[in-house]
Design a protein around this motif. Sequence first.
Motif, PDB file in Angstrom:
ATOM      1  N   UNK A   1      57.737  34.658   3.588  1.00 37.04           N
ATOM      2  CA  UNK A   1      59.034  33.947   3.811  1.00 37.04           C
ATOM      3  C   UNK A   1      58.300  32.831   4.124  1.00 37.04           C
ATOM      4  N   UNK A   2      57.542  32.063   3.971  1.00 30.65           N
ATOM      5  CA  UNK A   2      57.487  30.840   3.909  1.00 30.65           C
ATOM      6  C   UNK A   2      58.556  30.058   3.119  1.00 30.65           C
ATOM      7  N   UNK A   3      59.259  29.037   3.786  1.00 32.06           N
ATOM      8  CA  UNK A   3      60.282  28.233   3.248  1.00 32.06           C
ATOM      9  C   UNK A   3      59.253  26.748   2.765  1.00 32.06           C
ATOM     10  N   UNK A   4      58.718  26.521   3.841  1.00 27.78           N
ATOM     11  CA  UNK A   4      57.713  25.480   3.641  1.00 27.78           C
ATOM     12  C   UNK A   4      56.481  25.607   3.197  1.00 27.78           C
ATOM     13  N   UNK A   5      55.538  24.573   2.444  1.00 29.10           N
ATOM     14  CA  UNK A   5      53.992  24.865   2.801  1.00 29.10           C
ATOM     15  C   UNK A   5      53.190  23.459   2.679  1.00 29.10           C
ATOM     16  N   UNK A   6      52.843  23.379   4.301  1.00 24.58           N
ATOM     17  CA  UNK A   6      52.019  21.686   4.289  1.00 24.58           C
ATOM     18  C   UNK A   6      50.538  21.888   4.115  1.00 24.58           C
TER      19      UNK A   6
ATOM     20  N   UNK B   1      60.960  26.926  -5.975  1.00 18.56           N
ATOM     21  CA  UNK B   1      61.901  26.534  -5.629  1.00 18.56           C
ATOM     22  C   UNK B   1      62.053  27.544  -4.132  1.00 18.56           C
ATOM     23  N   UNK B   2      62.071  28.971  -4.216  1.00 19.85           N
ATOM     24  CA  UNK B   2      62.398  29.152  -2.203  1.00 19.85           C
ATOM     25  C   UNK B   2      61.386  28.429  -1.266  1.00 19.85           C
ATOM     26  N   UNK B   3      60.381  27.571  -1.511  1.00 20.47           N
ATOM     27  CA  UNK B   3      59.576  27.095  -0.654  1.00 20.47           C
ATOM     28  C   UNK B   3      59.045  25.808  -1.234  1.00 20.47           C
ATOM     29  N   UNK B   4      59.432  24.314  -0.354  1.00 19.88           N
ATOM     30  CA  UNK B   4      58.784  23.548  -0.392  1.00 19.88           C
ATOM     31  C   UNK B   4      57.085  23.038   0.226  1.00 19.88           C
ATOM     32  N   UNK B   5      57.506  22.169  -1.646  1.00 20.01           N
ATOM     33  CA  UNK B   5      55.227  22.175  -1.049  1.00 20.01           C
ATOM     34  C   UNK B   5      55.367  20.577  -0.727  1.00 20.01           C
ATOM     35  N   UNK B   6      54.814  20.561   0.448  1.00 13.43           N
ATOM     36  CA  UNK B   6      54.874  19.173   0.845  1.00 13.43           C
ATOM     37  C   UNK B   6      53.111  18.722   1.067  1.00 13.43           C
ATOM     38  N   UNK B   7      52.477  18.513  -0.136  1.00 13.04           N
ATOM     39  CA  UNK B   7      51.296  17.450   0.042  1.00 13.04           C
ATOM     40  C   UNK B   7      50.752  17.026   1.855  1.00 13.04           C
ATOM     41  N   UNK B   8      49.298  16.294   1.644  1.00 16.97           N
ATOM     42  CA  UNK B   8      49.107  15.510   3.036  1.00 16.97           C
ATOM     43  C   UNK B   8      48.596  14.591   2.615  1.00 16.97           C
ATOM     44  N   UNK B   9      48.810  13.533   3.762  1.00 18.88           N
ATOM     45  CA  UNK B   9      48.719  12.653   2.509  1.00 18.88           C
ATOM     46  C   UNK B   9      47.947  11.683   4.450  1.00 18.88           C
ATOM     47  N   UNK B  10      46.292  11.205   4.782  1.00 22.36           N
ATOM     48  CA  UNK B  10      45.779  10.417   5.705  1.00 22.36           C
ATOM     49  C   UNK B  10      45.333   9.300   5.692  1.00 22.36           C
ATOM     50  N   UNK B  11      46.183   8.563   6.849  1.00 23.99           N
ATOM     51  CA  UNK B  11      45.686   7.538   7.074  1.00 23.99           C
ATOM     52  C   UNK B  11      44.928   7.228   7.986  1.00 23.99           C
TER      53      UNK B  11
END
Lengths: 298, 152
Positions: A180-185, A209-219
């Motif tokens: 049920x995870x709909x986004x993954x940071x 498709x069901x889950x938005x993949x959001x890579x992390x970037x670090x400043x």
Amino acid sequence: MSRLSELVESRERHIVTAEFPSIDGGGLDAVRSKLDPLLPYVDAINATDNPAAHAHASNVSIAIALATLGAEPILQVVCRDRNRIAQQADIMGAALFGVENICALTGDDVTAGDEPEARRVFDLDSPQLIRVARGLAEGRYLSGRPIANPPRLFIGAVENPSAPPLDYRVKRAALKSNEGARFLQLQICYYPDRLEKFITGCVAEGIDVPTALLPTVCLTKSARALTFMHDNVPGIDVPDDIRRRVASAANPAEESYQVTREIAQHALSLRGVAGLHITDFRHDGSLARLVGDLGLRP
Amino acid sequence: MRLLPIVEHAVKGRVWDCRMCGQCVLHSTGMTCPMTCPKTLRNGPCGGVREDGHCEVTPEMECVWTVAERRSRSVINPNAWEREFDHLRPPVDNRLRGTASWSNLFSGRDRQTPLGWDGATYSPDLTVESSLGEVDDIDSLDAGFHERNPLP
Ligand code: SF4
């Protein structure tokens, strides 16, 4: 419906989430002053849960404060500090104040923090927590006790595309997505090839498709900051050549920014990536600059 | 039966460093005990695994889940067990700690999960609050309540 859930649903543009800095006092004014420079540039903000095993103002309190101040919070819930009863209570309590977005994560070990003598809990693990949170939204506690007015929840999680066993990470993302995870940071990854392989694997499995993949970037601002992360933050490995490139630059702060921009640009170019999660350790307007340079428009 | 946990621990403790959680999942985890993970994770490796595959918490030890994942793909591991590696394992029942998983396996006790885990609910009639409420509100008692709940 949370704005984040609408964006994940519609995918009308890239999504931007960010980590909220830790707060240790100063009342709501302290929260407001940290929020103001972020708010115009992000869709949702993580209310962190004792990051790196250091105690701070709690995840629930910050999530409620963010909602009160007009931002959209993502309530991080880690498994290290609380058992299943307290975790469910926190999610239910925050939901009373309109907090819908939940991010379930295992959490760094207590030994990563400044109180390594603390008892570690890990009563649930993160895939289990996703399932339990979904149960709350469906109207029941883990025990099976019904909830008459179930909270509206939008559940996400974290995955590390660059930690061993590399080939298994896609399967783990699939497990979380199925629960049920709909986004993954995605944990910050300084290896573009590893990120690419992970994202390609997720696309092949249909996870994106069901889950938005959001890579992390670090400043970050300096080679020292990168070395500190490399040495002290579990699960982050910064390759030598990147550290050397920043250390030998005439303007390390600018070079650090350029490294981050390149990583971000590469991530956004990958099919299957829905947006970015940004962690800002600079606090000098670089987040606004990055969002502008990348043409992101929250 | 009291001897069984001792025997089980003597065998499995020696071979698999068993921690006697009482609900053995070794077959689905490449015969690697997940309770030896410092975070006692039941569903795969955390994000802190080091570059060399070693544990975030105990750097001198290889990550339990790196080992488990490798072993689950081993040719001597039955295919069905390998597939089970990817299934979600339920939360640990902390009441079973120290009991013999062998007898819990036999009785099915190790496969009992909280009702909500599989989407079921229980009747709210049984909660403490509603029971106490009933004392004040005689009409709320359903027919046959007293027959089913005789006073001591
Ligand atoms: S690195 Fe592996 S063994 Fe160590 S805590 Fe994480 S999952 Fe457990």
